[in-house]
Write a protein that holds these residues in place. Structure first.
Motif, PDB file in Angstrom:
ATOM      1  N   LYS A   1      -0.145  15.942  47.063  1.00  0.00           N
ATOM      2  CA  LYS A   1      -0.141  14.951  48.122  1.00  0.00           C
ATOM      3  C   LYS A   1      -1.339  15.116  49.051  1.00  0.00           C
ATOM      4  N   ILE A   2      -1.675  14.030  49.718  1.00  0.00           N
ATOM      5  CA  ILE A   2      -2.787  13.992  50.658  1.00  0.00           C
ATOM      6  C   ILE A   2      -2.233  14.213  52.063  1.00  0.00           C
ATOM      7  N   ASP A   3      -2.798  15.164  52.792  1.00  0.00           N
ATOM      8  CA  ASP A   3      -2.349  15.447  54.155  1.00  0.00           C
ATOM      9  C   ASP A   3      -3.275  14.856  55.215  1.00  0.00           C
ATOM     10  N   THR A   4      -4.546  14.668  54.852  1.00  0.00           N
ATOM     11  CA  THR A   4      -5.542  14.230  55.824  1.00  0.00           C
ATOM     12  C   THR A   4      -6.331  13.065  55.257  1.00  0.00           C
ATOM     13  N   ALA A   5      -6.521  12.028  56.057  1.00  0.00           N
ATOM     14  CA  ALA A   5      -7.304  10.878  55.628  1.00  0.00           C
ATOM     15  C   ALA A   5      -8.786  11.186  55.705  1.00  0.00           C
ATOM     16  N   ALA A   6      -9.594  10.233  55.251  1.00  0.00           N
ATOM     17  CA  ALA A   6     -11.045  10.433  55.217  1.00  0.00           C
ATOM     18  C   ALA A   6     -11.639  10.613  56.605  1.00  0.00           C
TER      19      ALA A   6
ATOM     20  N   VAL B   1      -1.907  12.218  57.884  1.00  0.00           N
ATOM     21  CA  VAL B   1      -1.255  11.032  57.323  1.00  0.00           C
ATOM     22  C   VAL B   1       0.075  11.424  56.692  1.00  0.00           C
ATOM     23  N   SER B   2       0.970  10.449  56.638  1.00  0.00           N
ATOM     24  CA  SER B   2       2.245  10.566  55.932  1.00  0.00           C
ATOM     25  C   SER B   2       2.398   9.351  55.040  1.00  0.00           C
ATOM     26  N   TYR B   3       2.902   9.571  53.843  1.00  0.00           N
ATOM     27  CA  TYR B   3       3.063   8.435  52.938  1.00  0.00           C
ATOM     28  C   TYR B   3       4.098   8.761  51.875  1.00  0.00           C
ATOM     29  N   GLY B   4       4.577   7.713  51.214  1.00  0.00           N
ATOM     30  CA  GLY B   4       5.510   7.844  50.101  1.00  0.00           C
ATOM     31  C   GLY B   4       5.584   6.534  49.357  1.00  0.00           C
ATOM     32  N   VAL B   5       6.197   6.565  48.166  1.00  0.00           N
ATOM     33  CA  VAL B   5       6.267   5.369  47.330  1.00  0.00           C
ATOM     34  C   VAL B   5       7.657   5.278  46.722  1.00  0.00           C
ATOM     35  N   ALA B   6       8.207   4.066  46.729  1.00  0.00           N
ATOM     36  CA  ALA B   6       9.546   3.818  46.189  1.00  0.00           C
ATOM     37  C   ALA B   6       9.462   2.812  45.050  1.00  0.00           C
ATOM     38  N   PRO B   7      10.161   3.048  43.933  1.00  0.00           N
ATOM     39  CA  PRO B   7      10.149   2.095  42.821  1.00  0.00           C
ATOM     40  C   PRO B   7      11.332   1.132  42.868  1.00  0.00           C
ATOM     41  N   VAL B   8      11.106  -0.073  42.386  1.00  0.00           N
ATOM     42  CA  VAL B   8      12.168  -1.049  42.140  1.00  0.00           C
ATOM     43  C   VAL B   8      11.992  -1.501  40.692  1.00  0.00           C
TER      44      VAL B   8
ATOM     45  N   ALA C   1       2.241   3.987  54.050  1.00  0.00           N
ATOM     46  CA  ALA C   1       1.433   5.071  54.626  1.00  0.00           C
ATOM     47  C   ALA C   1       1.329   4.853  56.136  1.00  0.00           C
ATOM     48  N   LYS C   2       1.383   5.965  56.894  1.00  0.00           N
ATOM     49  CA  LYS C   2       1.290   5.896  58.352  1.00  0.00           C
ATOM     50  C   LYS C   2       0.469   7.074  58.862  1.00  0.00           C
ATOM     51  N   ILE C   3      -0.119   6.877  60.033  1.00  0.00           N
ATOM     52  CA  ILE C   3      -0.753   7.979  60.762  1.00  0.00           C
ATOM     53  C   ILE C   3       0.183   8.339  61.906  1.00  0.00           C
TER      54      ILE C   3
ATOM     55  N   SER D   1      -0.513   1.632  60.092  1.00  0.00           N
ATOM     56  CA  SER D   1       0.380   1.749  58.947  1.00  0.00           C
ATOM     57  C   SER D   1      -0.008   0.703  57.916  1.00  0.00           C
ATOM     58  N   ALA D   2       0.405   0.926  56.675  1.00  0.00           N
ATOM     59  CA  ALA D   2       0.109  -0.027  55.596  1.00  0.00           C
ATOM     60  C   ALA D   2       1.237   0.015  54.585  1.00  0.00           C
ATOM     61  N   THR D   3       1.567  -1.143  54.036  1.00  0.00           N
ATOM     62  CA  THR D   3       2.534  -1.253  52.942  1.00  0.00           C
ATOM     63  C   THR D   3       1.867  -2.013  51.811  1.00  0.00           C
ATOM     64  N   LEU D   4       1.753  -1.382  50.670  1.00  0.00           N
ATOM     65  CA  LEU D   4       1.146  -2.006  49.500  1.00  0.00           C
ATOM     66  C   LEU D   4       2.171  -2.068  48.379  1.00  0.00           C
ATOM     67  N   VAL D   5       2.115  -3.153  47.603  1.00  0.00           N
ATOM     68  CA  VAL D   5       3.077  -3.380  46.523  1.00  0.00           C
ATOM     69  C   VAL D   5       2.308  -3.705  45.252  1.00  0.00           C
ATOM     70  N   GLN D   6       2.692  -3.058  44.147  1.00  0.00           N
ATOM     71  CA  GLN D   6       2.080  -3.380  42.858  1.00  0.00           C
ATOM     72  C   GLN D   6       3.104  -3.186  41.749  1.00  0.00           C
ATOM     73  N   THR D   7       3.037  -4.045  40.737  1.00  0.00           N
ATOM     74  CA  THR D   7       3.994  -4.014  39.633  1.00  0.00           C
ATOM     75  C   THR D   7       3.309  -3.582  38.343  1.00  0.00           C
ATOM     76  N   LEU D   8       3.980  -2.675  37.634  1.00  0.00           N
ATOM     77  CA  LEU D   8       3.542  -2.240  36.317  1.00  0.00           C
ATOM     78  C   LEU D   8       4.540  -2.727  35.282  1.00  0.00           C
ATOM     79  N   GLY D   9       4.011  -3.155  34.132  1.00  0.00           N
ATOM     80  CA  GLY D   9       4.860  -3.478  32.994  1.00  0.00           C
ATOM     81  C   GLY D   9       4.589  -2.510  31.869  1.00  0.00           C
ATOM     82  N   GLU D  10       5.289  -2.684  30.775  1.00  0.00           N
ATOM     83  CA  GLU D  10       5.091  -1.856  29.590  1.00  0.00           C
ATOM     84  C   GLU D  10       4.896  -2.756  28.378  1.00  0.00           C
ATOM     85  N   TYR D  11       4.038  -2.321  27.473  1.00  0.00           N
ATOM     86  CA  TYR D  11       3.889  -3.021  26.207  1.00  0.00           C
ATOM     87  C   TYR D  11       3.922  -1.996  25.080  1.00  0.00           C
TER      88      TYR D  11
END
Length: 577
Positions: A149-154, A159-166, A204-206, A212-222
């Protein structure tokens, strides 16, 4: 002339100067204060911009780490139904709220009846905590490895961050209605496939800041392989010479349910000798002589069984011996060109300049098998004669790089074992764990995706693979010679063209006709249980067989699994948590 005595009095002149000076100083002071405010505003804006960029970069890192953690390192989580709970249509909390609540049609009646959000699953709430993030967020996030994990931004900020799957556990549609949206089912339920689409929501938050930022991206499988079970026993871009006493057991559903295909050929099939094509029942049940079908690892094995024997029903094709053509519905080839659609039990395959863009035969056979484009049809004749431009491939272990074709890059990345062209000096692009020897081509213990770069013949009286552990053999054709097969193979064989241009007349870089310049020669004793795909021509001498085996091909599809990939247009930053 009389002068006003008050106008040029020295005292009054100095007073006026002083007043002007004070006014100017006051004006300068006001301007300085305004300038300081503007400077502070710009400084704050710059700081805010830096913090916003830094926190977005951290959120992007969260997406990447979430992909790697769930899709590669801990994919078993996707198979454990107890870990997941269903979202509801009205749940706008994290992370379900990142999924659209727009209704979709789930039963094919043309009416949108269920919210997309209500068909997907998030992790069950846990006691997982992340410093700097609310527990309402952290409870649904993946427990990423702390060491990565990343503890310090550039910009040096903590920084604190995490990711949740749906997750959408993709299900087979309950109806055959065309153009239905992707259907999602319950994990482990009947009708749910091995494929998943996962939406990752990264926050992600400071700490101590409003950034703060919330980013969303979807992955599929083939699937790593493109529909192995749908392949005919033989697919060839050049002429398939079904000569000698070649026996072909058809794929009974390759052309659709109940529609058999034995040979799919871009050019005309040349037939001599006593070749036959038939269903598996006729092949095993009515065989003749000393041939003895035996059960073998969930399937049936008989290397020397024959069609058209001992009172068997008429074969699908070539029921008459000698040189008489008798093509049935299972032979898909071309007599002439697509301007003549043909008559009788089968029709010409449309795959030439007269039928473009309706190309009924795949112009790029590497893409047909592996789903990766390698050849380009530059003159619109339904044949990819020009290799696509090289790409740079990097050995992930050593960092060595090289410029290779897109097909080679795919094989370097995915092959289980690679037999190098020069065993004494293998390519630095081969990972240490991939390095193999020619012994792989003579062992029943060989399994997985094997790429042979040179000297790829399979000798007589050898077996490669088994029904329970089949192989995918990619055998590189030598520049002016042929790959020769005389042994038994359980799996799929792909004869790969190694040149950069191919001749439409031969389907390969070869300029001559078989048998002098074939891509493949099968000799007496050869038997392939599975499927054969070749870029070029083939020729058969003596008694050989290519046998569609659904058990072998199903095992290949299951063993090779799937490959995750980001979906186009699936990234957004519209949410905020």
């Amino acid at each position: 002339m009389r002068v006003n005595p008050n106008f040029d009095h020295p005292g009054r002149q100095s007073g006026a100067v002083l007043l002007v000076a004070v006014l100017l100083l006051l004006l300068a002071g006001v301007m300085t204060v305004f300038a300081m405010n503007v400077g502070l505003f710009e400084q704050r804006s710059t700081g805010n911009d830096l913090r916003a960029k830094a926190v977005n970069e951290v959120a992007e890192a969260g997406l990447a780490q979430g992909f790697e953690y769930l899709m590669r390192q801990h994919s078993e989580m996707l198979e454990d139904a107890s870990l997941w709970q269903k979202c509801t249509a009205t749940d706008i909390s994290f992370p379900c709220g990142a999924i659209s609540a727009a209704p979709i049609d789930t039963d094919g009646d043309g009416t949108a009846d269920t919210a997309r959000r209500a068909t997907m699953y998030r992790l069950h709430a846990t006691s997982h905590t992340i410093p700097g993030l609310d527990n309402a967020l952290a409870n649904y996030m993946l427990e990423l490895e702390e060491t990565s994990k990343i503890d310090t931004a550039a910009n040096g900020a903590s920084v604190s961050y995490g990711v949740a799957p749906v997750v959408c556990f993709m299900a087979r549609p309950a109806t055959s209605v065309a153009n239905l949206p992707i259907q999602c089912g319950a994990p482990g339920a009947s009708g749910v496939t091995d494929l998943k689409a996962v939406t990752f929501v990264s926050v992600a938050k400071i700490p101590g800041e409003s950034a703060s930022a919330t980013l969303v991206q979807t992955l599929g499988e083939y699937p790593t392989l493109n529909d192995p079970m749908g392949k005919p026993p033989i697919t060839a871009s050049g002429s398939a010479g079904v000569t000698g006493t070649l026996q072909i057991v058809t794929n009974p559903n390759a052309g659709g349910p109940g529609v058999p295909v034995s040979v799919w050929n871009r050019l005309n099939i040349t037939k001599t000798g006593t070749t036959n094509t038939c269903y598996a029942d006729e092949f095993f049940r009515y065989t003749q002589g000393s041939a003895n079908p035996v059960p073998y690892q969930g399937t049936i094995r008989c290397d020397d069984c024959r069609c058209d024997a001992n009172g068997a029903p008429a074969t699908l094709s070539y029921d008459n011996s000698g040189n008489l053509q008798a093509e049935g519905i299972d032979i898909l080839d071309v007599e002439g060109d697509s301007r003549d659609r043909g008559t009788g039990t089968n029709y010409n395959v449309r795959s030439d300049q007269y039928s473009y863009p309706t190309c009924e035969f795949p112009p790029d056979l590497f893409r047909f098998v592996f789903g990766v484009r390698a050849w380009n049809d530059t003159n619109n004749d339904c044949f990819g004669e020009t290799k696509l431009a090289n790409v740079v491939y990097q050995n992930p272990d050593s960092g060595a790089t090289g410029s290779v074709g897109p097909d080679e890059a795919h094989l370097y990345a995915n092959a289980d074992k690679i037999i190098p062209a020069d065993p004494s000096n293998p390519s630095p692009l081969i990972r240490a764990s991939q390095l193999g020897t020619a012994a792989l081509l003579s062992s029943s213990a060989t399994a997985g995706l094997i790429w042979c770069q040179a000297n790829c013949d399979i000798g007589s009286n050898v077996q490669v693979g088994t029904p329970e552990a089949p192989v995918i053999l990619v055998l590189d054709r030598p520049g002016t010679g042929s790959v020769r097969i005389q042994g038994v193979v359980f799996g799929m064989i792909f004869i790969r063209e190694t040149g950069t241009t191919m001749n439409p007349a031969t389907g390969s870089s070869g300029t001559g006709a078989c048998p002098s310049n074939c891509s493949l020669q099968m000799n007496a004793g050869a038997a392939i249980y599975g499927a054969l795909v070749l870029q070029g021509q083939m020729n058969v001498n003596g008694t050989s067989a290519v046998i569609h085996d659904a058990t072998v091909l199903r095992t290949i599809a299951e063993n090779e699994g799937t490959t995750p990939a980001t979906l186009p247009g699936a990234w957004n930053d519209q949410r905020s948590y």
